[in-house]
Design a protein around this motif. Structure first.
Motif, PDB file in Angstrom:
ATOM      1  N   VAL A  71     -12.041  -0.208  -9.770  1.00 29.29           N
ATOM      2  CA  VAL A  71     -10.996  -1.115 -10.248  1.00 29.29           C
ATOM      3  C   VAL A  71     -11.666  -2.419 -10.705  1.00 29.29           C
ATOM      4  CG1 VAL A  71      -8.876  -2.354  -9.673  1.00 29.29           C
ATOM      5  CG2 VAL A  71      -9.343  -0.124  -8.621  1.00 29.29           C
ATOM      6  N   TRP A 129      -8.493   2.851  -3.907  1.00 24.29           N
ATOM      7  CA  TRP A 129      -9.116   2.317  -5.117  1.00 24.29           C
ATOM      8  C   TRP A 129     -10.396   3.046  -5.470  1.00 24.29           C
ATOM      9  CZ3 TRP A 129      -8.992  -3.699  -4.119  1.00 24.29           C
ATOM     10  CH2 TRP A 129      -7.674  -4.144  -4.277  1.00 24.29           C
ATOM     11  N   ARG A 130     -10.612   3.235  -6.764  1.00 27.24           N
ATOM     12  CA  ARG A 130     -11.901   3.698  -7.286  1.00 27.24           C
ATOM     13  C   ARG A 130     -12.143   3.007  -8.623  1.00 27.24           C
ATOM     14  NH1 ARG A 130     -14.686   7.822  -5.097  1.00 27.24           N
ATOM     15  NH2 ARG A 130     -13.671   9.133  -3.542  1.00 27.24           N
ATOM     16  N   PRO A 161      -1.997   2.938  -4.969  1.00 29.50           N
ATOM     17  CA  PRO A 161      -3.076   2.014  -5.331  1.00 29.50           C
ATOM     18  C   PRO A 161      -2.745   1.094  -6.500  1.00 29.50           C
ATOM     19  CG  PRO A 161      -3.661   4.300  -5.853  1.00 29.50           C
ATOM     20  CD  PRO A 161      -2.429   4.349  -5.027  1.00 29.50           C
ATOM     21  N   GLU A 162      -2.009   1.589  -7.492  1.00 30.87           N
ATOM     22  CA  GLU A 162      -1.662   0.727  -8.627  1.00 30.87           C
ATOM     23  C   GLU A 162      -0.764  -0.421  -8.168  1.00 30.87           C
ATOM     24  OE1 GLU A 162      -1.242   3.999  -8.591  1.00 30.87           O
ATOM     25  OE2 GLU A 162      -2.803   4.689 -10.002  1.00 30.87           O
ATOM     26  N   ARG A 197       0.812  -1.217   0.000  1.00 32.46           N
ATOM     27  CA  ARG A 197       0.000   0.000   0.000  1.00 32.46           C
ATOM     28  C   ARG A 197       0.844   1.266   0.000  1.00 32.46           C
ATOM     29  NH1 ARG A 197      -4.082   1.200   4.926  1.00 32.46           N
ATOM     30  NH2 ARG A 197      -2.093   1.311   6.025  1.00 32.46           N
ATOM     31  N   VAL A 210      -2.918  -3.162  -6.599  1.00 30.83           N
ATOM     32  CA  VAL A 210      -3.556  -3.988  -7.626  1.00 30.83           C
ATOM     33  C   VAL A 210      -2.560  -4.991  -8.193  1.00 30.83           C
ATOM     34  CG1 VAL A 210      -4.644  -3.988  -9.903  1.00 30.83           C
ATOM     35  CG2 VAL A 210      -5.276  -2.249  -8.235  1.00 30.83           C
TER      36      VAL A 210
END
Length: 311
Positions: A94, A91-92, A39-40, A35, A43
């Motif tokens: 995803v 995240w938004r 955010p990428e 983290r 993922v």
């Protein structure tokens, strides 16, 4: 050996397992989310972890995983396979199901909310087994719930059922990350109790576990802080009991680790607030922090069963 991948993503750590189609655990592992790198990176950490588990399954078990169950925090649209919003991961929107399926060569993926996955596991394998109707409530950094009905968990029309932490129990109270004020999780989550006890005790490092210890020692200030949280939690649970009429309320998460220090006064507070409603059993969760991963495995196996019916 036939198996599925189960992956439970938290704010800072991920728990994963390979499980047989009968639920037998075959391999378990934990990793960080990454983290701190954004955010990428989270993922990519999720995709890489699943990919590594897929390779390991082929090598050790001789076959490819037949499905993946992925449980994530925040707001989840399982129908679209999208993690809509997760504050602690940044995240938004995803599209995790699509990304993970593509990374693993088309393996079917079931995406679910972490607390609802934990509730699914508690309902089938843990403290709610055989009860039919239950409410699972996780008292951790925030508060979230899972509504259990006959072996399944109700997600709601928009994937947002069970969010008991955002029931307003103190109108005009503390500001909540959701934009409201006086939400249950601002008063009775483990984080909220920790903040209240830190302020009351003057110890900047104090947390909810320290408050529980002070309560057990009879500290009057800790008792006041604790009772305020218990009263708020009782108000939220009474609202839920009135609407849902569960047979059992299962309490998990960090605050519930206090055991009877929490459960005894909470049972009394809920009972004294009820009028026509029936008092459900209030019990501790049985599966601990393994619940989310176990639930992710159940999601994967349920997906396989549904696909088998369609064909």
């Amino acid at each position: 050996m036939r198996h599925v991948i189960a992956l439970d993503v938290g704010g800072t750590a991920m728990k994963a397992a390979l499980t047989g189609l009968d639920g037998t655990p075959l391999y378990e592992e934990r990793r960080g989310t990454g983290r701190e790198r954004g955010p990428e990176a989270v993922v990519e950490s999720v995709l890489r972890f699943a990919e590594d588990l897929s390779v390991l399954g082929r090598e050790r078990l001789g076959t490819a995983a037949e499905a993946v169950g992925l449980a994530v925090p925040g707001i989840v649209d399982a129908g679209r396979g999208v993690a809509v919003h997760a504050v602690n991961l940044g995240w938004r929107e995803v599209p995790l199901r699509e990304l993970l399926g593509r990374r693993l060569g088309g393996v079917p993926v079931a995406l679910g909310h972490d607390v609802r996955a934990g509730g699914l596991a508690e309902g089938r394998l843990g403290a709610g087994r055989g009860t039919g109707r239950f409410l699972y409530v996780s008292l951790g950094t925030g508060i979230a719930g899972a509504i259990g009905i006959d072996g399944a968990v109700e997600a709601g029309s928009h994937g947002r059922a069970g969010e008991i932490g955002h029931v307003v129990v103190r109108p005009g109270g503390p500001a909540c990350g959701c934009g409201g004020r006086g939400c249950l999780e601002t008063l009775a989550s483990a984080d909220a109790v920790g903040r209240a006890w830190s302020a009351a005790s003057g110890d900047p490092d104090a947390d909810a576990a320290d408050c529980a210890g002070a309560v057990e020692s009879g500290d009057p200030v800790a008792l006041r802080v604790w009772q305020e949280a218990v009263d708020a939690l009782a108000d939220g649970l009474v609202a839920a009991v009135t609407v849902l009429d569960p047979r059992v309320v299962i309490l998990g998460g960090g605050l519930a680790e206090a055991g009877d220090t929490l459960l005894a006064p909470l049972r009394a507070a809920v009972a004294e607030r009820l009028t026509f409603q029936r008092l459900p059993a209030l019990v501790p969760a049985a599966l601990g922090d393994a619940a989310g991963c176990l639930g992710a495995g159940l999601l994967a196996r349920d997906l396989l069963a549904a696909l088998a019916v369609r064909t």
